[in-house]
Design an enzyme around this catalytic site. Structure first.
Site, PDB file in Angstrom:
ATOM      1  CG  ASP A  90     -16.523 -34.923  69.272  1.00 39.44           C
ATOM      2  OD1 ASP A  90     -17.369 -34.547  67.654  1.00 39.44           O
ATOM      3  OD2 ASP A  90     -16.066 -35.874  69.720  1.00 39.44           O
TER       4      ASP A  90
ATOM      5  CG  ASP B  80     -14.057 -39.739  72.701  1.00 39.63           C
ATOM      6  OD1 ASP B  80     -15.119 -39.139  70.983  1.00 39.63           O
ATOM      7  OD2 ASP B  80     -15.244 -40.552  73.075  1.00 39.63           O
TER       8      ASP B  80
ATOM      9  CG  ASP C  96     -19.672 -40.468  72.020  1.00 37.30           C
ATOM     10  OD1 ASP C  96     -19.783 -40.603  72.640  1.00 37.30           O
ATOM     11  OD2 ASP C  96     -18.130 -39.877  71.946  1.00 37.30           O
TER      12      ASP C  96
HETATM   13  P1  ATP Z   1     -18.813 -43.105  68.374  1.00 41.55           P
HETATM   14  O1  ATP Z   1     -19.191 -41.717  67.899  1.00 41.55           O
HETATM   15  O2  ATP Z   1     -20.274 -42.922  69.136  1.00 41.55           O
HETATM   16  O3  ATP Z   1     -17.984 -43.324  68.703  1.00 41.55           O
HETATM   17  P2  ATP Z   1     -17.735 -44.135  65.865  1.00 41.55           P
HETATM   18  O4  ATP Z   1     -16.454 -44.001  66.854  1.00 41.55           O
HETATM   19  O5  ATP Z   1     -18.216 -45.009  65.102  1.00 41.55           O
HETATM   20  O6  ATP Z   1     -18.778 -43.653  66.701  1.00 41.55           O
HETATM   21  P3  ATP Z   1     -16.290 -42.149  64.278  1.00 41.55           P
HETATM   22  O7  ATP Z   1     -15.111 -41.693  65.395  1.00 41.55           O
HETATM   23  O8  ATP Z   1     -16.859 -40.785  64.306  1.00 41.55           O
HETATM   24  O9  ATP Z   1     -17.309 -42.627  64.996  1.00 41.55           O
HETATM   25  O10 ATP Z   1     -15.802 -43.277  63.489  1.00 41.55           O
HETATM   26  C1  ATP Z   1     -16.843 -42.996  62.093  1.00 41.55           C
HETATM   27  C2  ATP Z   1     -16.685 -44.666  61.338  1.00 41.55           C
HETATM   28  O11 ATP Z   1     -15.011 -44.951  61.228  1.00 41.55           O
HETATM   29  C3  ATP Z   1     -16.386 -45.911  62.525  1.00 41.55           C
HETATM   30  O12 ATP Z   1     -17.734 -46.726  62.600  1.00 41.55           O
HETATM   31  C4  ATP Z   1     -15.464 -46.964  61.741  1.00 41.55           C
HETATM   32  O13 ATP Z   1     -16.427 -47.683  60.481  1.00 41.55           O
HETATM   33  C5  ATP Z   1     -14.553 -46.398  61.250  1.00 41.55           C
HETATM   34  N1  ATP Z   1     -13.424 -45.873  61.652  1.00 41.55           N
HETATM   35  C6  ATP Z   1     -13.579 -45.613  63.067  1.00 41.55           C
HETATM   36  N2  ATP Z   1     -12.202 -45.469  63.991  1.00 41.55           N
HETATM   37  C7  ATP Z   1     -11.266 -46.377  62.618  1.00 41.55           C
HETATM   38  C8  ATP Z   1      -9.733 -46.154  62.937  1.00 41.55           C
HETATM   39  N3  ATP Z   1      -9.280 -45.639  64.146  1.00 41.55           N
HETATM   40  N4  ATP Z   1      -9.450 -47.055  61.399  1.00 41.55           N
HETATM   41  C9  ATP Z   1     -10.335 -46.943  60.100  1.00 41.55           C
HETATM   42  N5  ATP Z   1     -11.365 -46.856  60.858  1.00 41.55           N
HETATM   43  C10 ATP Z   1     -12.051 -46.531  61.558  1.00 41.55           C
END
Ligand code: ATP
Length: 912
Positions: free
Chosen positions: A643, A639, A343
């Site tokens: 997942d 993580d 990721d």
């Molecule tokens: P990765 O998969 O590389 O860890 P990521 O953190 O962007 O990336 P996700 O955790 O699936 O992946 O999050 C997807 C999207 O949701 C993010 O790009 C962000 O726009 C939104 N997001 C993530 N965390 C939060 C949160 N705590 N509150 C609100 N929106 C969030």
């Protein structure tokens, strides 16, 4: 800490939980446990309780006792064979041989014992490294503790992805859903809350209780610990005794099988040698003894033991490099990994986020963190003067689970939320003050499906929801914009999405903020949002990633990014770290569902992609499937709580030690303790070295054994006197084979292990190349010993006992030198992994001393039937012992062209 003492419970003593805590209100339970849930226990009190209730473990870890280990050494086929051989020797009245076999038994057991003990101790050390932790509130502050140290009365904070570390009375819950399948068998998650249950409610219906070992799959909450260790429900229903034992890996099983098969082959050969020997007129007793010794000597009983040591040592080395292997077979798989799926956030990037830009209908702002000011068009502004900006920042401060200490300039929780609190602080928005002004009444935790989070707050007599999330999701649910709630139409949304693209193309992570005004406490946040603006975060790639990606590429391993983030952000970062090349395309998660009906060619096309954005955890599962289908061996980094299935499905699941959830850690085969992607490179390297070493010493041990069988067999067939006496064979087997084999097992590998392609996963430990090498070396050692035997009699005119001494020494020394043939192809005779392995030199020195002692210490010489052979005899033995090495040198060429590259796959060898 609150000092009001609850009524003492005579049966359980003070501080223990009341019976049936699920049926009592939270404050009653807390009072009985003498704890204020808002402050937690004091450290002194927790320590006192830890002494009283003991650690929070399901069973005291019972290490395998030394006695049990010693006894285990005597429970094998080899020992049974040796015992039979000893009985036969006694039957023939060969007391010396019987005593020698007894010595073999003891020494063999001792080596097995020490090796296995070291392997077990290494495993125990690894286990200590893998201890689980819990977030606890003590003295009014939350901090992480090893879960073992929890005591009744502790207040534990839980969030999605945590494993519940003890039995608890739920004291706060926000959308808290728990997977209790491990405990109750119920597969769908259950909702938890603080309302008490009826006293007779069965376990699965106790919604007010959280049970040790279950998983938080959604939401968050808090609980007051009511039971730890064996006093928990899982402690009561299982008698789980954790010992330090471990299962065998496929590799160890393969070696054990190989040894068992070779036992029969060697026994058959020994039988043939006996029959031919007796038929050609040699004394029957001598031939039977020789065969017994040969069988004993030639059986590769050391293989599985040395393999266990090689694995354990290698794993400890990996752990020192911060790669903690939780599942042994993963070590082997590491060596054949062909694709790493990672990721982005926190793995490839620093995860130390800063708000860099804020876009609202009133304009674009940037944040200067060093000076703690906000700028517009390059000039510092007073943020309070811009209500659009203040409101956007307020949503970021309210819709959060993080904590930030502006004095210490540090926070805990999701780094993105910490960054929002820090930015809010610059505009004078302190979270505690804002929460007092707008108390939070409900939370809709972040969900990877909706990609947003919301919190509901009271404001005067009404309520509103603060929402943040992925811009396209938030914008799609918004129909108004700004503090005046002007209408937002499709054209307006498209304009904002273009802004998102612009910011994401700079590698920024973009989030949208919005509110749902005038709603009830039970607000459903699905539509009708008022969009307030965009917040863009800088989350730079870690500086070591480009090198790590290049190193994996060099090792023939593809790196693929699958992130939940925006495609442009994903592409920006993947270009910066070298995952995507110039002009590479991004595959969006939304394009993946069509995979089901896709043709094979289309699926193959998708599987060639390098960057996948806005993918959900379920889609990661699909991607793994796709990669595996096209023959890749997939390592996946994950993580989140969602997942877990993908981590299990991947050939190697890798979780992050610091950032990852407990659930991900449980599903993973390997944990990166320092959360650093580059640690994977080290892990792959170590994995390959371990496998190479196991191949190396197996080839070494088996060719030595073969040499012994061939030299005796050869003499019997061509009618020469026996070149090795029975006890000499046993001595060789114990001395000259074992120590160099151990040394090879402990080697630290060659510089180029990462410069070759991965090993085909199904390839056997011993490939045809290895067998060929064993046959050639075995025959060469046997031939030079026979040559020495003949020369000793013909040229030097030595007597019978003396000629045997010459041939014995030739075999013994040739086996020592043979260790240098274990270098790898492409390395020169003077610079290679064997020469550079200090254990090899120690082993050689030790073996030489023992060989000299065997010839010169009278008692040993008499027992082994060795005679003094003079300088000429020694010269002959040393000269002949060098023949296989010199011959090999010419055969192999300077670069060892006929040698295997220990880690190289058959495919690669065939190609060459
Ligand atoms: P990765 O998969 O590389 O860890 P990521 O953190 O962007 O990336 P996700 O955790 O699936 O992946 O999050 C997807 C999207 O949701 C993010 O790009 C962000 O726009 C939104 N997001 C993530 N965390 C939060 C949160 N705590 N509150 C609100 N929106 C969030």
């Amino acid at each position: 800490m609150r000092s009001t003492a609850g009524p003492a419970l005579p049966d359980m003593g003070p501080d223990a939980a009341p019976p049936d805590p699920h049926s009592l209100p939270v404050d009653v339970v807390a009072e009985r446990l003498r704890v204020d849930p808002h402050a937690g226990l004091s450290e002194e009190e927790a320590e006192r309780r830890l002494r009283r209730f003991g650690p929070n473990l399901l069973a005291a870890r019972r290490p395998v006792s030394d006695l049990a280990l010693i006894l285990r050494q005597f429970a094998s086929t080899v020992v049974a064979l040796l015992a039979a051989a000893m009985a036969l020797s006694l039957l023939f009245g060969e007391w010396q041989q019987a005593a020698a076999i007894a010595a073999v038994l003891v020494i063999n057991a001792a080596i097995g014992f020490f090796t296995e003990r070291q392997a077990i101790r290494s495993m125990e050390a690894l286990r200590r490294l893998g201890a689980r932790s819990a977030r606890v509130r003590r003295h009014g502050h939350s901090r992480r503790l090893p879960a073992e140290q929890l005591v009744p009365g502790d207040v534990v904070l839980l969030e999605a992805g945590d494993v519940v570390p003890a039995d608890m009375r739920c004291s706060e819950a926000a959308g808290l859903r728990i997977d209790e399948s491990a405990l109750t068998g119920e597969s769908s998650p259950v909702e938890k809350g603080i309302a008490p249950n009826v006293v007779e409610a069965p376990l699965p219906d106790r919604s007010a209780m959280l049970f040790k070992g279950s998983h938080v799959v959604h939401g968050g909450g808090e609980g007051v610990v009511t039971g730890t260790g064996l006093a928990t429900e899982v402690g009561r229903i299982t008698q789980l005794v954790e010992t330090a034992e471990r299962g065998e890996t496929p590799l160890e099983r393969q070696l054990a099988l190989l040894s068992r098969q070779l036992v029969w082959l060697m026994l058959a050969l020994a039988a043939v040698i006996t029959v031919v020997g007796i038929a050609s007129g040699r004394p029957a007793v001598l031939m039977v003894e020789t065969s017994i010794a040969l069988a004993v000597a030639a059986i590769p009983e050391g293989l599985p033991i040395v393999a266990a040591l090689a694995l354990a040592r290698g794993m400890l080395r990996m752990a020192r490099r911060n790669a903690l292997v939780e599942n042994l077979p993963a070590v082997e798989t590491l060596g054949s990994t062909t694709l790493v799926m990672t990721d982005k956030t926190g793995t490839l990037t620093e995860n130390r986020m800063e708000v860099e830009r804020i876009l609202t209908p009133s304009g674009e702002f940037s944040v200067d963190h060093r000076r703690a000011v906000i700028l517009k068009d390059g000039a510092t502004i007073d943020p309070v003067a811009d209500p659009q900006l203040v409101k956007a920042l307020l949503v970021g401060v309210l819709c959060s689970n993080a904590e930030y200490d502006s004095h210490a300039r540090s926070g805990t929780g999701d780094p993105m939320e910490v960054a929002l609190l820090r930015a809010g602080g610059i505009a004078g928005l302190n979270r505690d003050e804002q929460i007092s002004a707008f108390p939070e009444v409900a939370e809709h935790p972040f969900d990877t499906a909706t990609k947003r989070m919301a919190t509901v707050h009271r404001s005067g007599n009404g309520h509103f929801a603060a929402v943040k999330g992925a811009p396209e999701e938030v914008l799609a649910s918004a129909d108004r914009i700004g503090i005046r709630a002007d209408p937002l139409d499709d054209a307006g949304r498209a304009r904002w999405l273009r802004q998102v693209d612009r910011l994401a193309a700079e590698g920024l992570r973009v989030l949208a903020v919005a509110v749902l005004p005038e709603t009830g406490p039970e607000a459903r946040v699905s539509g009708g949002l008022v969009f307030l603006g965009l917040v863009a975060f800088r989350d730079p790639p870690r500086h070591d990633i480009p090198d790590a990606v290049a190193a994996l590429r060099g090792a023939g391993i593809r790196v693929v990014m699958a992130t939940g983030d925006h495609p442009s952000t994903a592409l920006g970062i993947s270009r910066a770290v070298g995952i995507a090349e110039e002009g590479a395309a991004v595959t969006r998660g939304a394009e993946l569902p069509c995979l089901e009906g896709a043709t094979a060619a289309e699926r193959r096309a998708v599987s060639r992609g390098a960057v996948f954005a806005r993918v959900s955890p379920e889609q990661k599962l699909e991607l793994i499937d796709l990669f595996q289908e096209s023959g890749e061996v997939v390592a996946m980094i994950g993580d989140g709580v969602n997942d877990a299935p993908a981590l299990t499905k991947a050939d190697i699941g890798i979780a992050m030690g610091e950032r990852g959830t407990e659930v991900a850690r449980e599903a993973a085969d390997m944990v990166l303790l320092d959360d650093a992607f580059s640690t994977i490179v080290q892990a792959v390297r170590e994995g390959r070295i371990i496998f190479d070493n196991i191949r190396r010493f197996s080839t070494y041990l088996l060719s030595c054994n073969l040499a012994e069988v061939l030299v005796v067999g050869g003499a019997v067939f061509v009618g020469l006197p026996l070149p090795l006496m029975p006890l000499q064979i046993l001595f060789l087997n114990l001395v000259t084979d074992v120590f160099p084999a151990f040394a090879l097992a402990a080697g630290e590998g060659e510089g180029d292990v990462l410069a070759r392609p991965p090993r085909p996963p199904k390839e056997a430990i011993l490939t045809p190349t290895q067998w060929r090498i064993m046959a050639v070396y075995g025959a060469a050692i046997a031939a030079s010993a026979l040559f020495a035997l003949v020369m000793a009699a013909r040229w030097l005119g030595l007597a019978a006992g003396e000629t045997t001494t010459v041939s014995f020494l030739t075999v013994a020394l040739a086996q020592l030198w043979h260790v240098f043939n274990m270098r790898s192809r492409g390395t020169g005779p003077w610079r290679n992994a064997v020469i550079g392995n200090r254990f090899v030199w120690w082993a050689l020195a030790l073996c030489l001393a023992l060989i000299l002692a065997a010839v010169h210490v009278p008692v040993l010489a008499a027992a082994l039937q060795l005679a003094p052979i003079g300088a000429q005899g020694w010269a002959l033995a040393v000269g002949c012992s060098l023949l296989p090495l010199v011959g090999a040198h010419f055969w192999l060429g300077r670069t060892g062209r006929a040698l295997p590259r220990w880690g190289a796959g058959a495919r690669e060898l065939a190609r060459e």
